[in-house]
Structures are given as C-alpha cells and as structure tokens.
Design an enzyme around this catalytic site. Structure first.
Site, PDB file in Angstrom:
ATOM      1  N   HIS A   1      29.411  -5.389 -15.949  1.00 37.93           N
ATOM      2  CA  HIS A   1      30.345  -4.321 -15.597  1.00 37.93           C
ATOM      3  C   HIS A   1      30.814  -3.625 -16.877  1.00 37.93           C
ATOM      4  O   HIS A   1      30.596  -4.124 -17.981  1.00 37.93           O
ATOM      5  CB  HIS A   1      31.543  -4.900 -14.837  1.00 37.93           C
TER       6      HIS A   1
ATOM      7  N   ARG B   1      38.700   4.398 -12.353  1.00 40.55           N
ATOM      8  CA  ARG B   1      38.623   3.052 -11.781  1.00 40.55           C
ATOM      9  C   ARG B   1      40.014   2.397 -11.807  1.00 40.55           C
ATOM     10  O   ARG B   1      40.803   2.647 -12.717  1.00 40.55           O
ATOM     11  CB  ARG B   1      37.682   2.144 -12.596  1.00 40.55           C
TER      12      ARG B   1
ATOM     13  N   TYR C   1      24.305  -4.102  -2.200  1.00 34.49           N
ATOM     14  CA  TYR C   1      25.468  -4.987  -2.352  1.00 34.49           C
ATOM     15  C   TYR C   1      26.534  -4.648  -1.300  1.00 34.49           C
ATOM     16  O   TYR C   1      27.109  -5.531  -0.661  1.00 34.49           O
ATOM     17  CB  TYR C   1      26.011  -4.781  -3.755  1.00 34.49           C
TER      18      TYR C   1
ATOM     19  N   GLY D   1      36.043 -17.534 -10.510  1.00 38.82           N
ATOM     20  CA  GLY D   1      36.152 -18.980 -10.313  1.00 38.82           C
ATOM     21  C   GLY D   1      36.850 -19.668 -11.489  1.00 38.82           C
ATOM     22  O   GLY D   1      37.716 -20.523 -11.294  1.00 38.82           O
TER      23      GLY D   1
ATOM     24  N   PRO E   1      38.962  -6.997  -3.881  1.00 36.78           N
ATOM     25  CA  PRO E   1      39.461  -6.650  -5.219  1.00 36.78           C
ATOM     26  C   PRO E   1      38.789  -5.384  -5.741  1.00 36.78           C
ATOM     27  O   PRO E   1      37.683  -5.040  -5.340  1.00 36.78           O
ATOM     28  CB  PRO E   1      39.044  -7.848  -6.088  1.00 36.78           C
TER      29      PRO E   1
ATOM     30  N   GLY F   1      32.013 -18.734 -12.206  1.00 32.72           N
ATOM     31  CA  GLY F   1      31.977 -17.316 -12.562  1.00 32.72           C
ATOM     32  C   GLY F   1      33.316 -16.834 -13.118  1.00 32.72           C
ATOM     33  O   GLY F   1      34.244 -17.616 -13.341  1.00 32.72           O
TER      34      GLY F   1
HETATM   35  P1  NAP Z   1      30.087 -14.010 -11.530  1.00 32.17           P
HETATM   36  O1  NAP Z   1      30.925 -14.200 -12.741  1.00 32.17           O
HETATM   37  O2  NAP Z   1      28.805 -13.285 -11.654  1.00 32.17           O
HETATM   38  O3  NAP Z   1      29.809 -15.457 -10.909  1.00 32.17           O
HETATM   39  C1  NAP Z   1      28.961 -15.586  -9.815  1.00 32.17           C
HETATM   40  C2  NAP Z   1      29.088 -16.987  -9.303  1.00 32.17           C
HETATM   41  O4  NAP Z   1      28.239 -17.127  -8.168  1.00 32.17           O
HETATM   42  C3  NAP Z   1      28.654 -18.054 -10.319  1.00 32.17           C
HETATM   43  O5  NAP Z   1      29.518 -19.154 -10.232  1.00 32.17           O
HETATM   44  C4  NAP Z   1      27.250 -18.420  -9.850  1.00 32.17           C
HETATM   45  O6  NAP Z   1      26.915 -19.761 -10.185  1.00 32.17           O
HETATM   46  C5  NAP Z   1      27.423 -18.284  -8.341  1.00 32.17           C
HETATM   47  N1  NAP Z   1      26.144 -18.043  -7.678  1.00 32.17           N
HETATM   48  C6  NAP Z   1      25.306 -16.995  -7.847  1.00 32.17           C
HETATM   49  N2  NAP Z   1      24.202 -17.145  -7.091  1.00 32.17           N
HETATM   50  C7  NAP Z   1      24.351 -18.330  -6.441  1.00 32.17           C
HETATM   51  C8  NAP Z   1      23.542 -19.048  -5.514  1.00 32.17           C
HETATM   52  N3  NAP Z   1      22.346 -18.567  -5.102  1.00 32.17           N
HETATM   53  N4  NAP Z   1      23.994 -20.224  -5.042  1.00 32.17           N
HETATM   54  C9  NAP Z   1      25.194 -20.713  -5.445  1.00 32.17           C
HETATM   55  N5  NAP Z   1      26.012 -20.073  -6.301  1.00 32.17           N
HETATM   56  C10 NAP Z   1      25.582 -18.904  -6.800  1.00 32.17           C
HETATM   57  O7  NAP Z   1      30.896 -13.288 -10.373  1.00 32.17           O
HETATM   58  P2  NAP Z   1      32.442 -12.891 -10.312  1.00 32.17           P
HETATM   59  O8  NAP Z   1      32.596 -11.614 -11.057  1.00 32.17           O
HETATM   60  O9  NAP Z   1      33.287 -14.066 -10.606  1.00 32.17           O
HETATM   61  O10 NAP Z   1      32.575 -12.514  -8.763  1.00 32.17           O
HETATM   62  C11 NAP Z   1      33.245 -13.351  -7.838  1.00 32.17           C
HETATM   63  C12 NAP Z   1      33.340 -12.620  -6.513  1.00 32.17           C
HETATM   64  O11 NAP Z   1      34.094 -11.410  -6.678  1.00 32.17           O
HETATM   65  C13 NAP Z   1      31.983 -12.193  -5.960  1.00 32.17           C
HETATM   66  O12 NAP Z   1      31.957 -12.405  -4.575  1.00 32.17           O
HETATM   67  C14 NAP Z   1      31.914 -10.708  -6.279  1.00 32.17           C
HETATM   68  O13 NAP Z   1      31.077 -10.027  -5.371  1.00 32.17           O
HETATM   69  C15 NAP Z   1      33.362 -10.312  -6.160  1.00 32.17           C
HETATM   70  N6  NAP Z   1      33.772  -9.107  -6.927  1.00 32.17           N
HETATM   71  C16 NAP Z   1      33.518  -9.042  -8.266  1.00 32.17           C
HETATM   72  C17 NAP Z   1      33.947  -7.911  -8.970  1.00 32.17           C
HETATM   73  C18 NAP Z   1      33.763  -7.777 -10.469  1.00 32.17           C
HETATM   74  O14 NAP Z   1      34.105  -6.716 -11.028  1.00 32.17           O
HETATM   75  N7  NAP Z   1      33.280  -8.794 -11.161  1.00 32.17           N
HETATM   76  C19 NAP Z   1      34.628  -6.880  -8.294  1.00 32.17           C
HETATM   77  C20 NAP Z   1      34.864  -7.023  -6.931  1.00 32.17           C
HETATM   78  C21 NAP Z   1      34.440  -8.144  -6.250  1.00 32.17           C
HETATM   79  P3  NAP Z   1      26.227 -20.148 -11.608  1.00 32.17           P
HETATM   80  O15 NAP Z   1      26.933 -19.369 -12.673  1.00 32.17           O
HETATM   81  O16 NAP Z   1      26.449 -21.606 -11.717  1.00 32.17           O
HETATM   82  O17 NAP Z   1      24.799 -19.746 -11.494  1.00 32.17           O
HETATM   83  O1  GFB Z   2      31.837  -1.634 -14.005  1.00 30.57           O
HETATM   84  P1  GFB Z   2      30.798  -0.672 -13.653  1.00 30.57           P
HETATM   85  O2  GFB Z   2      29.408  -0.949 -14.082  1.00 30.57           O
HETATM   86  O3  GFB Z   2      30.686  -0.501 -12.130  1.00 30.57           O
HETATM   87  O4  GFB Z   2      31.275   0.744 -14.284  1.00 30.57           O
HETATM   88  P2  GFB Z   2      31.163   0.472 -10.965  1.00 30.57           P
HETATM   89  C1  GFB Z   2      30.429   1.844 -14.289  1.00 30.57           C
HETATM   90  C2  GFB Z   2      31.101   3.061 -14.915  1.00 30.57           C
HETATM   91  O5  GFB Z   2      31.295   2.827 -16.313  1.00 30.57           O
HETATM   92  C3  GFB Z   2      30.186   4.262 -14.808  1.00 30.57           C
HETATM   93  C4  GFB Z   2      30.461   3.703 -17.070  1.00 30.57           C
HETATM   94  O6  GFB Z   2      30.951   5.447 -14.781  1.00 30.57           O
HETATM   95  C5  GFB Z   2      29.370   4.167 -16.094  1.00 30.57           C
HETATM   96  O7  GFB Z   2      28.817   5.408 -16.482  1.00 30.57           O
HETATM   97  N1  GFB Z   2      29.962   2.985 -18.250  1.00 30.57           N
HETATM   98  C6  GFB Z   2      30.067   3.414 -19.533  1.00 30.57           C
HETATM   99  C7  GFB Z   2      29.328   1.794 -18.271  1.00 30.57           C
HETATM  100  N2  GFB Z   2      29.478   2.558 -20.375  1.00 30.57           N
HETATM  101  C8  GFB Z   2      29.023   1.522 -19.623  1.00 30.57           C
HETATM  102  C9  GFB Z   2      28.344   0.320 -19.941  1.00 30.57           C
HETATM  103  O8  GFB Z   2      28.028   0.012 -21.093  1.00 30.57           O
HETATM  104  N3  GFB Z   2      28.058  -0.520 -18.888  1.00 30.57           N
HETATM  105  C10 GFB Z   2      28.390  -0.211 -17.601  1.00 30.57           C
HETATM  106  N4  GFB Z   2      28.106  -1.085 -16.625  1.00 30.57           N
HETATM  107  N5  GFB Z   2      29.004   0.951 -17.272  1.00 30.57           N
HETATM  108  C11 GFB Z   2      30.243  -1.494  -9.648  1.00 30.57           C
HETATM  109  C12 GFB Z   2      29.304  -1.681  -8.501  1.00 30.57           C
HETATM  110  O9  GFB Z   2      30.439  -0.169  -9.761  1.00 30.57           O
HETATM  111  O10 GFB Z   2      31.513  -2.077  -9.377  1.00 30.57           O
HETATM  112  C13 GFB Z   2      29.208  -3.081  -8.143  1.00 30.57           C
HETATM  113  O11 GFB Z   2      28.036  -1.128  -8.809  1.00 30.57           O
HETATM  114  C14 GFB Z   2      30.507  -3.866  -8.201  1.00 30.57           C
HETATM  115  O12 GFB Z   2      28.622  -3.167  -6.885  1.00 30.57           O
HETATM  116  C15 GFB Z   2      31.522  -3.385  -9.241  1.00 30.57           C
HETATM  117  O13 GFB Z   2      31.108  -3.970  -6.991  1.00 30.57           O
HETATM  118  C16 GFB Z   2      32.920  -3.868  -9.003  1.00 30.57           C
HETATM  119  O14 GFB Z   2      32.634   0.444 -10.790  1.00 30.57           O
HETATM  120  O15 GFB Z   2      30.565   1.826 -11.107  1.00 30.57           O
END
Ligand code: NAP
Ligand code: GFB
Length: 336
Positions: A201, A230, A158, A36, A185, A33
């Site tokens: 996102h 944010r 979530y 990762g 994070p 991901g």
């Molecule tokens: P990501 O890009 O969506 O990647 C998700 C990863 O989880 C992939 O490697 C996927 O494997 C694996 N996965 C999903 N379902 C699985 C399953 N059933 N069994 C085994 N592996 C599985 O996520 P990310 O953004 O890197 O997030 C990493 C961590 O940070 C997560 O715990 C997330 O909740 C946390 N986090 C993310 C954000 C954000 O903004 N992205 C913010 C705060 C916290 P495959 O791709 O091989 O399917």
């Molecule tokens: O990153 P995001 O989807 O997640 O951002 P959250 C949402 C904000 O961006 C909202 C605006 O204020 C949306 O109205 N936005 C504007 C958009 N244009 C777009 C667009 O094209 N796509 C998206 N996605 N948003 C998530 C949580 O919240 O944060 C998850 O729902 C996760 O659980 C993640 O933990 C880190 O910050 O709102």
C-alpha cells in the site's frame, strides 16, 4: 494522554472494568499480518482472565483449503473468530492479479465462515475494506451502500470477494442464526506492514522508497499525480476498535472503522509527512505515468460515532512518525 507504547489513549472502556465471566477462546486468522500483530500487542496490554487468544499464520494451515481449515478449527475449537486472513495488496498488486484476489479471498472466506458454522462459533468478525464500495456514488459512503453498484475497476477482484462476506453473514444468520458480522476499515498502516516496493500500500511503499532515497540523497518519487484522497487508520487504533467490535458490537450489518471525513488527506500530503518523519532534505517528485487509482472513497464514520462518540484517533503525523521509526529500527527483518 499516551499509552506506554506511545499511542493516543481513547475512551473504549477497558474490558477489565466490565464484569465478564464467560470463557471465550478467540482464533485470529491472519494473526501475523499488519492488523493481526497490532491486535496481538493490544490484547497483551489488556489481558482478560476469561479470554484465550490464538494468532494464526498461514503456516498453521492454508485457509483456502477446507480440509486444512477444518483441522485448524478442530485443534483450537474457538468460541470467537477474528477473520483477518486475506490476499492483500496495494493498488498496483490489485491491478495485476484481479483473478487471484477474487479466487483466493473467496476460497478463504468460504472455508473460514463455513468452519465457524460447523464448529458452533458464537461470534465471527471479518474484515472488509472501504475500497469495495461502488465507484460511482454519492459521498460520504455509508454501510448501507456496499452493493449499490460496481466497485472501482482497479480492484474489482478483491472487492467482489469481500462484498460476498456481507452476503454470507446475512445468509448464515437467516438460515442458521449465526452471529457473524464485518468491519469496514479504510486504508490501514503501521508497524509490521508489508513494505514491499511493488506490491505494498502507499504508506509502507513510500516509507521504504524514502528510506532508500535518503541514502542516495535523491527526492522521493511518488507514483501518480498525488491528488487522490484517502482516509488512513493507524493499525493500533484499528486494533482497539476491532477488539471493541468483537466484545461489544452485536449487529450482523457491518460498521465502518474510519477517521472522520475532515481527516481525509491527499497522497501528496502523505508523502510530505513521510519525508518529514524521515528527516529528508530532498523534496518529492511525481511520476504521472503511473495510475492514480480511485480518486476518492470518502467514508462516513457516523455509525461508529453513535457507539463511541469520544474515541480519539492517533493524529496521522504521529502515527507516520511511529511507523517510520519502527521501519528504520527493524529494517533488516521488516517484510519487504
Ligand atoms: P497482511 O499484513 O497482508 O496479512 C495477511 C495475513 O493473512 C497474514 O497473517 C497471512 O499469513 C494470512 N494469510 C494470507 N493467505 C493465507 C492463507 N491462504 N491461509 C491462511 N492465512 C493466510 O494483511 P493486513 O493488512 O493485516 O489485512 C488484514 C485484513 O484487513 C484483511 O482482511 C484485509 O483485507 C483487510 N484490510 C486491509 C487494509 C490495508 O490497508 N492493509 C485495508 C482494509 C482492509 P502469513 O503472513 O503467515 O502468510
Ligand atoms: O494504498 P494504495 O496502494 O491503495 O494507494 P488504494 C494508492 C494511491 O497512492 C494511488 C498512490 O493514488 C497511487 O497513485 N501512490 C503513490 C502509490 N506512490 C505509491 C507507491 O509507491 N505505492 C502505492 N501502492 N501507491 C487499495 C486497494 O487501493 O486500498 C486495495 O487497491 C485495498 O484493494 C487498499 O483495499 C486498502 O487506496 O488505491
């Protein structure tokens, strides 16, 4: 000072400078991901002779299933685990699939943590998120406030699944003495993110939309009002910090990994930065019929600053420039 890969350097001590002979084998769930892949690049750039790393994909085993999870642990016998695997998505995906977010993440977390106990893993670091904090709260939010009230309704599935990791970590410690902890994070972005137009996102979603809008010579449409605030962390900075946590942080209680409160930005500002990075001549427009989600979730990084007072985060415009460049160069193969 910049690294070879262009990221801003910081003062997390390189592990090479530390005398460390203990052999460790780190299993990274979610190794394919966004986070990762950033962790893998960072580990490759700072290899340690005593460390072996395994980056898992879901193809190596479905971690929602205990039998498959056990097979993965049996095969690799890790000493350390970085648990990143999760069902992940932006605001709009979270609003649509609350039950799936709850169940898939509960199952995955329970299987991984129980395998860590069964296989005698000495340290496990799991990933929470600042969106799991109470919606009605005082600011800035800190690590002690996770369970103080209901999370924002848009992502309660979530959020509750992630909150339970903190509860499990405490229970595993008290009953079995396990050293499992978690990081919190803020919103993450960077190369290898999910750029899907519906489920991603905000930053990867707007980068993809901007790429298309530029080709059509149209303005970038931003969903909602653009006023929510944010804190964003670049995946390369998070990789450095996560590695430090795995190697040097010895608390069970979680730690917020975030830029400072002063670096909080509005969605409008982010959209303008993306337009700039993409070299867009057209401006931005807002679709006010779409949800804004949580208006803010301002988090404190004071605990992190006590440990690493001099850590330097990559400036957000630089991180967006690098991510836009990566997306344009990898358009055909990027996740979208
Ligand atoms: P990501 O890009 O969506 O990647 C998700 C990863 O989880 C992939 O490697 C996927 O494997 C694996 N996965 C999903 N379902 C699985 C399953 N059933 N069994 C085994 N592996 C599985 O996520 P990310 O953004 O890197 O997030 C990493 C961590 O940070 C997560 O715990 C997330 O909740 C946390 N986090 C993310 C954000 C954000 O903004 N992205 C913010 C705060 C916290 P495959 O791709 O091989 O399917
Ligand atoms: O990153 P995001 O989807 O997640 O951002 P959250 C949402 C904000 O961006 C909202 C605006 O204020 C949306 O109205 N936005 C504007 C958009 N244009 C777009 C667009 O094209 N796509 C998206 N996605 N948003 C998530 C949580 O919240 O944060 C998850 O729902 C996760 O659980 C993640 O933990 C880190 O910050 O709102």
């Amino acid at each position: 000072m910049a690294d070879d890969d262009g990221a801003v350097n910081n003062t997390v001590p390189p592990a090479a400078k530390r005398a460390c002979t203990e052999k460790i084998k780190v299993l990274v769930t979610g190794g394919t991901g966004l986070v990762g892949r950033a962790l893998e690049s960072h580990v490759i750039s700072d290899p340690q002779p005593n460390e072996e790393w395994i980056f898992l994909s879901s193809k190596d085993g479905d971690l929602r299933d205990m039998a498959q999870a056990r097979r993965v642990f049996e095969l690799h016998r890790p000493t350390h685990v970085a648990h990143l695997a999760a069902m992940v998505g932006g605001l709009f995906k979270n609003m649509k699939y609350k039950l799936d977010f709850l169940r898939e993440n509960l199952l995955m977390n329970d299987c991984v943590l129980e395998c860590c106990r069964e296989f005698g893993v000495s340290r496990c670091v799991s990933c929470l998120s600042t969106c799991i904090f109470p919606d009605k709260t005082t600011y800035p939010i800190d690590e002690t406030m996770i369970h103080n009230g209901p999370p924002h309704d848009s992502n309660f599935g979530y959020a509750y699944a992630k909150r339970l990791i903190d509860i499990q970590n405490r229970a595993y410690h008290e009953q079995y003495g396990c050293m499992f902890t978690s990081v919190i994070p803020t919103n993450i972005f960077g190369p290898h993110d999910n750029f899907n137009l519906q489920d991603s996102h905000v930053i990867p979603g707007l980068i993809h939309k901007c790429y298309i809008a530029k080709q059509k010579d149209e303005p970038l449409t931003v969903l909602g009002t653009g006023s929510p605030l944010r804190q964003f962390i670049y995946s390369k900075d998070l990789a450095r910090l996560s590695l430090w946590v795995l190697r040097e942080y010895h608390e069970i209680d979680p730690i917020i990994l975030s830029v400072g409160e002063e670096d909080e930005v509005s969605i409008r500002e982010v959209a303008l930065m993306i337009n700039k990075a993409m070299g867009m001549k057209q401006g931005i427009q807002f679709d006010g019929s779409k949800s804004d989600g949580q208006l803010k979730k301002t988090a404190s990084n004071s605990k992190l600053r006590k440990y690493l007072p001099d850590f330097k985060f990559t400036p957000i415009q630089q991180a967006i420039d690098e991510t836009v460049q990566w997306f344009c160069e990898n358009y055909d193969t990027a996740r979208k």
